[in-house]
Design a protein around this motif. Structure first.
Motif, PDB file in Angstrom:
ATOM      1  N   PHE A 277      31.218  32.729  40.380  1.00  0.00           N
ATOM      2  CA  PHE A 277      29.879  32.503  39.842  1.00  0.00           C
ATOM      3  C   PHE A 277      29.348  31.180  40.391  1.00  0.00           C
ATOM      4  O   PHE A 277      30.020  30.144  40.319  1.00  0.00           O
ATOM      5  N   VAL A 278      28.139  31.242  40.944  1.00  0.00           N
ATOM      6  CA  VAL A 278      27.492  30.071  41.532  1.00  0.00           C
ATOM      7  C   VAL A 278      26.245  29.778  40.708  1.00  0.00           C
ATOM      8  O   VAL A 278      25.429  30.671  40.471  1.00  0.00           O
TER       9      VAL A 278
ATOM     10  N   HIS B 124      37.921  32.972  37.358  1.00  0.00           N
ATOM     11  CA  HIS B 124      36.783  32.954  38.264  1.00  0.00           C
ATOM     12  C   HIS B 124      36.611  31.597  38.930  1.00  0.00           C
ATOM     13  O   HIS B 124      36.827  30.554  38.312  1.00  0.00           O
ATOM     14  N   GLU B 125      36.208  31.624  40.190  1.00  0.00           N
ATOM     15  CA  GLU B 125      35.759  30.416  40.862  1.00  0.00           C
ATOM     16  C   GLU B 125      34.350  30.092  40.361  1.00  0.00           C
ATOM     17  O   GLU B 125      33.545  30.994  40.099  1.00  0.00           O
TER      18      GLU B 125
ATOM     19  N   TYR C  93      34.695  19.731  39.708  1.00  0.00           N
ATOM     20  CA  TYR C  93      35.320  18.931  40.756  1.00  0.00           C
ATOM     21  C   TYR C  93      34.284  18.647  41.846  1.00  0.00           C
ATOM     22  O   TYR C  93      33.331  19.424  42.023  1.00  0.00           O
ATOM     23  N   PRO C  94      34.439  17.555  42.585  1.00  0.00           N
ATOM     24  CA  PRO C  94      33.446  17.230  43.618  1.00  0.00           C
ATOM     25  C   PRO C  94      33.187  18.374  44.596  1.00  0.00           C
ATOM     26  O   PRO C  94      32.042  18.618  44.991  1.00  0.00           O
ATOM     27  N   GLU C  95      34.236  19.086  44.975  1.00  0.00           N
ATOM     28  CA  GLU C  95      34.070  20.166  45.948  1.00  0.00           C
ATOM     29  C   GLU C  95      33.362  21.382  45.379  1.00  0.00           C
ATOM     30  O   GLU C  95      32.983  22.306  46.122  1.00  0.00           O
ATOM     31  N   GLU C  96      33.166  21.411  44.068  1.00  0.00           N
ATOM     32  CA  GLU C  96      32.474  22.538  43.437  1.00  0.00           C
ATOM     33  C   GLU C  96      30.969  22.333  43.359  1.00  0.00           C
ATOM     34  O   GLU C  96      30.243  23.249  42.971  1.00  0.00           O
ATOM     35  N   ILE C  97      30.485  21.159  43.718  1.00  0.00           N
ATOM     36  CA  ILE C  97      29.057  20.860  43.641  1.00  0.00           C
ATOM     37  C   ILE C  97      28.504  20.734  45.056  1.00  0.00           C
ATOM     38  O   ILE C  97      28.925  19.874  45.835  1.00  0.00           O
TER      39      ILE C  97
ATOM     40  N   GLY D 120      28.305  27.075  50.506  1.00  0.00           N
ATOM     41  CA  GLY D 120      28.908  27.628  49.295  1.00  0.00           C
ATOM     42  C   GLY D 120      29.895  28.736  49.597  1.00  0.00           C
ATOM     43  O   GLY D 120      30.993  28.777  49.036  1.00  0.00           O
ATOM     44  N   ALA D 121      29.522  29.634  50.503  1.00  0.00           N
ATOM     45  CA  ALA D 121      30.412  30.744  50.868  1.00  0.00           C
ATOM     46  C   ALA D 121      31.690  30.224  51.512  1.00  0.00           C
ATOM     47  O   ALA D 121      32.795  30.705  51.221  1.00  0.00           O
ATOM     48  N   SER D 122      31.569  29.225  52.383  1.00  0.00           N
ATOM     49  CA  SER D 122      32.752  28.659  53.035  1.00  0.00           C
ATOM     50  C   SER D 122      33.703  28.042  52.023  1.00  0.00           C
ATOM     51  O   SER D 122      34.933  28.134  52.160  1.00  0.00           O
ATOM     52  N   SER D 123      33.148  27.432  50.990  1.00  0.00           N
ATOM     53  CA  SER D 123      33.991  26.806  49.970  1.00  0.00           C
ATOM     54  C   SER D 123      34.729  27.837  49.121  1.00  0.00           C
ATOM     55  O   SER D 123      35.702  27.500  48.452  1.00  0.00           O
ATOM     56  N   LEU D 124      34.268  29.070  49.161  1.00  0.00           N
ATOM     57  CA  LEU D 124      34.886  30.139  48.357  1.00  0.00           C
ATOM     58  C   LEU D 124      35.895  30.957  49.157  1.00  0.00           C
ATOM     59  O   LEU D 124      36.406  31.969  48.665  1.00  0.00           O
ATOM     60  N   GLY D 125      36.178  30.531  50.380  1.00  0.00           N
ATOM     61  CA  GLY D 125      37.226  31.180  51.159  1.00  0.00           C
ATOM     62  C   GLY D 125      36.919  32.621  51.489  1.00  0.00           C
ATOM     63  O   GLY D 125      35.848  32.937  51.997  1.00  0.00           O
ATOM     64  N   ARG D 126      37.848  33.519  51.169  1.00  0.00           N
ATOM     65  CA  ARG D 126      37.738  34.916  51.577  1.00  0.00           C
ATOM     66  C   ARG D 126      37.106  35.821  50.526  1.00  0.00           C
ATOM     67  O   ARG D 126      37.185  37.050  50.648  1.00  0.00           O
TER      68      ARG D 126
END
Length: 294
Positions: A43-44, A73-74, A101-105, A229-235
């Protein structure tokens, strides 16, 4: 633009610069994100109107994020916030009570800075912004005209200290010597209590309308921020990602263009005084789901 209806109409006027719509079935109503947790892996969230209104968290939002994490969920925040650097943005969410977390924003500011090149930038920013995250030569632009002619490009971060008179100086400078114009917040307007502030996207579209120059917009609905955002969510597959936002032209349209799912959140956001079904019909931008709050 004095009200939400005028803001919506202005978004419609600039549709030729926004991503194209993919075909989409009619939206379904849900009571909360937990209703679709089995269909979504990540969820974004937009911030204003979804997680918070000003300096107040929306009731239930903090608990809902915690429940989604518990279910595996991520979560990410995707925000058209360019006025603050990453540290200041983190502090704001912490102050509101959210544990990200910082990487989530992911902010539109980060997306814009990633696309900049090594040149002398004229920066339009809040006077409180130290600009320490910009790795290139900068000059903070204000009411003096000469510095506008000295720089090699323009970076628009905030309208907090901007005026019609300064916009006229910028436009005269561009008319004399066209240069890169980077708009780090694609929003046209934002709520400020009972009124609306004009945001960088508004001025960027005005420049594009007047001069036909290539203005570069960053933030939703433009794809660079969604790609980060997509890259941070991996696969995680695109159809397993849901963007939750209060604006059809930024959150929902941008998600649609990426092949993501989308949730139109209607109770607290920019267009909460307008009827959601009428906005969807007029714009043709169809979310997957509609909910009052997350």
């Amino acid at each position: 633009m004095q009200n939400a209806a005028e803001i919506f109409d202005r978004y419609e006027c600039v549709r030729q610069r926004l991503p194209l719509i993919r075909s989409q079935p009619k939206a379904s109503s849900i009571t909360s994100l937990l209703d679709i947790s089995g269909e979504v892996d990540a969820f974004v969230f937009d911030a204003f109107g979804v997680l918070n209104v000003g300096e107040v968290p929306i009731p239930g939002a903090i608990d809902q994020i915690a429940q989604l994490r518990t279910r595996g969920h991520e979560v990410r925040v995707l925000t058209n916030a360019a006025s603050f650097n990453p540290d200041a943005t983190m502090k704001k969410f912490k102050r509101l009570g959210f544990s990200f977390y910082p990487e989530e924003i992911i902010t539109s500011r980060s997306a814009a800075l990633a696309a900049m090149d090594d040149r002398h930038w004229g920066v339009i920013a809040d006077t409180a912004d130290p600009l320490i995250d910009i790795p290139y030569q900068t000059t903070r632009l204000g009411s003096l005209e000469a510095p506008y002619g000295d720089v090699e490009g323009f970076l628009f971060l905030s309208t907090a200290c901007w005026s019609d008179a300064q916009q006229e100086i910028l436009e005269r400078s561009l008319a004399h010597s066209p240069r890169r114009v980077v708009i780090a917040n694609a929003d046209l307007a934002a709520p400020r209590g009972d009124t609306f502030s004009i945001e960088p996207g508004y001025w960027g579209h005005q420049i594009a309308d007047k001069f036909g120059v290539q203005v570069e917009f960053f933030g939703k609905p433009f794809q660079s921020i969604f790609q980060i955002g997509a890259s941070s969510l991996g696969r995680i597959e695109p159809h397993k990602i849901a963007m939750c936002g209060d604006s059809l032209h930024t959150d929902i349209l941008g998600a649609n263009a990426m092949g993501w799912k989308s949730v139109f959140v209607t109770h607290d956001g920019l267009f909460n005084q307008l009827h959601p079904s009428e906005l969807i019909t007029t714009s043709g931008i169809q979310p997957d789901w509609i909910t009052p709050r997350i």
